[in-house]
Design a protein around this motif. Structure first.
Motif, short mmCIF file in Angstrom:
data_model
loop_
_atom_site.label_atom_id
_atom_site.label_comp_id
_atom_site.label_asym_id
_atom_site.label_seq_id
_atom_site.Cartn_x
_atom_site.Cartn_y
_atom_site.Cartn_z
N LYS A 1 -16.77 -18.46 11.58
CA LYS A 1 -15.82 -19.53 11.28
C LYS A 1 -14.81 -19.80 12.39
O LYS A 1 -14.21 -20.86 12.45
N SER A 2 -14.60 -18.80 13.28
CA SER A 2 -13.56 -18.97 14.29
C SER A 2 -13.83 -18.10 15.51
O SER A 2 -14.63 -17.15 15.47
N ARG A 3 -13.13 -18.42 16.58
CA ARG A 3 -13.18 -17.64 17.82
C ARG A 3 -12.72 -16.21 17.54
O ARG A 3 -13.29 -15.25 18.04
N GLU A 4 -11.68 -16.09 16.72
CA GLU A 4 -11.13 -14.77 16.40
C GLU A 4 -12.15 -13.90 15.66
O GLU A 4 -12.27 -12.70 15.94
N GLU A 5 -12.92 -14.52 14.74
CA GLU A 5 -13.95 -13.76 14.04
C GLU A 5 -15.04 -13.31 15.01
O GLU A 5 -15.55 -12.19 14.90
N ALA A 6 -15.39 -14.17 15.95
CA ALA A 6 -16.39 -13.80 16.96
C ALA A 6 -15.91 -12.60 17.77
O ALA A 6 -16.67 -11.66 18.03
N ILE A 7 -14.65 -12.63 18.16
CA ILE A 7 -14.08 -11.50 18.92
C ILE A 7 -14.11 -10.23 18.09
O ILE A 7 -14.47 -9.15 18.59
N GLU A 8 -13.76 -10.34 16.81
CA GLU A 8 -13.79 -9.16 15.93
C GLU A 8 -15.19 -8.55 15.87
O GLU A 8 -15.34 -7.32 15.97
N TRP A 9 -16.21 -9.39 15.74
CA TRP A 9 -17.59 -8.87 15.70
C TRP A 9 -17.98 -8.25 17.03
O TRP A 9 -18.62 -7.20 17.08
N ALA A 10 -17.60 -8.88 18.13
CA ALA A 10 -17.93 -8.34 19.45
C ALA A 10 -17.26 -6.98 19.67
O ALA A 10 -17.86 -6.07 20.24
N LEU A 11 -16.03 -6.83 19.20
CA LEU A 11 -15.33 -5.56 19.35
C LEU A 11 -15.96 -4.44 18.52
O LEU A 11 -15.80 -3.27 18.85
N ARG A 12 -16.69 -4.79 17.49
CA ARG A 12 -17.36 -3.79 16.64
C ARG A 12 -18.69 -3.31 17.21
O ARG A 12 -19.22 -2.30 16.79
N MET A 13 -19.24 -4.06 18.19
CA MET A 13 -20.52 -3.67 18.77
C MET A 13 -20.36 -2.33 19.49
O MET A 13 -19.41 -2.13 20.24
N PRO A 14 -21.31 -1.41 19.28
CA PRO A 14 -21.25 -0.15 20.04
C PRO A 14 -21.40 -0.43 21.54
O PRO A 14 -21.96 -1.45 21.93
N ASP A 15 -20.87 0.48 22.36
CA ASP A 15 -21.04 0.37 23.81
C ASP A 15 -22.53 0.17 24.06
O ASP A 15 -23.33 1.06 23.80
N PRO A 16 -22.95 -1.02 24.53
CA PRO A 16 -24.37 -1.35 24.57
C PRO A 16 -25.21 -0.50 25.52
O PRO A 16 -26.43 -0.50 25.41
N HIS A 17 -24.60 0.24 26.41
CA HIS A 17 -25.38 1.09 27.31
C HIS A 17 -24.99 2.55 27.18
O HIS A 17 -25.63 3.40 27.78
N GLY A 18 -23.96 2.83 26.41
CA GLY A 18 -23.45 4.19 26.37
C GLY A 18 -22.80 4.52 27.70
O GLY A 18 -22.70 3.68 28.58
N PHE A 19 -22.35 5.68 27.88
CA PHE A 19 -21.80 6.16 29.15
C PHE A 19 -20.62 5.35 29.64
O PHE A 19 -20.27 5.41 30.81
N GLY A 20 -20.01 4.51 28.80
CA GLY A 20 -18.86 3.72 29.23
C GLY A 20 -19.19 2.62 30.21
O GLY A 20 -18.31 2.09 30.86
N GLN A 21 -20.46 2.24 30.33
CA GLN A 21 -20.86 1.20 31.27
C GLN A 21 -21.00 -0.17 30.63
O GLN A 21 -21.22 -1.16 31.31
N GLY A 22 -20.91 -0.24 29.31
CA GLY A 22 -21.20 -1.48 28.62
C GLY A 22 -20.19 -2.57 28.89
O GLY A 22 -18.99 -2.32 29.08
N GLU A 23 -20.67 -3.80 28.93
CA GLU A 23 -19.82 -4.98 29.06
C GLU A 23 -20.46 -6.11 28.27
O GLU A 23 -21.65 -6.37 28.39
N ILE A 24 -19.64 -6.75 27.45
CA ILE A 24 -20.11 -7.86 26.62
C ILE A 24 -19.33 -9.11 26.99
O ILE A 24 -18.11 -9.08 27.08
N GLU A 25 -20.06 -10.18 27.24
CA GLU A 25 -19.42 -11.47 27.49
C GLU A 25 -19.65 -12.32 26.25
O GLU A 25 -20.76 -12.43 25.75
N LEU A 26 -18.60 -12.92 25.73
CA LEU A 26 -18.66 -13.72 24.52
C LEU A 26 -18.51 -15.19 24.92
O LEU A 26 -17.52 -15.57 25.53
#
Length: 144
Positions: A87-112
């Protein structure tokens, strides 16, 4: 509003190193949460750019150029994506913040990134009607 969560590649993902079983399970749990919330539209991991193909258009109106991977600059590559509708940009950010580190090892980066809707591109009623019909056909095909 649709948003794409773009998982950036790392040197490990570009080398074809598969995620740990623990990370696979964490991502599965996260995807289940997205599905249960009714916001997930699609999502997949991508193979390394060594199996990719890049098509560019070096000249206006010219012939496309086809180049096989691998490509350089792993930090500019995409290792996966999740497409959500919220419904909103804020909800999208909330979901992105819940994603586990996509590569592990602290290397993950997500672009929304927000996805253009047809109405963002034109107000032409005929085009919008045709686009709506195409989307309807696509949804019907996906259900069958």
């Amino acid at each position: 509003m649709r948003f794409m969560m773009i998982v950036k590649a790392t040197t490990d993902s570009e080398a074809g190193k598969l995620p740990s079983q623990e990370l696979i399970e964490a991502m599965h749990k996260y995807n289940e949460e997205l599905v249960k919330a009714g916001v997930m539209l699609a999502g997949d991991g991508l193979m390394p750019s060594s199996s990719g193909i890049r098509i560019s258009y070096p000249e206006p109106g010219g012939k496309p150029k086809v180049v096989d991977g691998p490509f350089t600059e792993a930090k500019e590559m995409i290792a996966g994506y999740t497409l959500i509708e919220v419904k909103s940009r804020e909800e999208a950010i909330e979901w992105a913040l819940r994603m586990p580190d996509p590569h592990g090892f602290g290397q993950g980066e997500i672009e929304l990134r927000q996805v253009y809707e047809s109405e963002d591109l034109t107000s032409d009623a005929e085009f919008l009607s045709k686009e709506a019909e195409l989307r309807k056909q696509l949804m019907e095909k996906q259900r069958s």
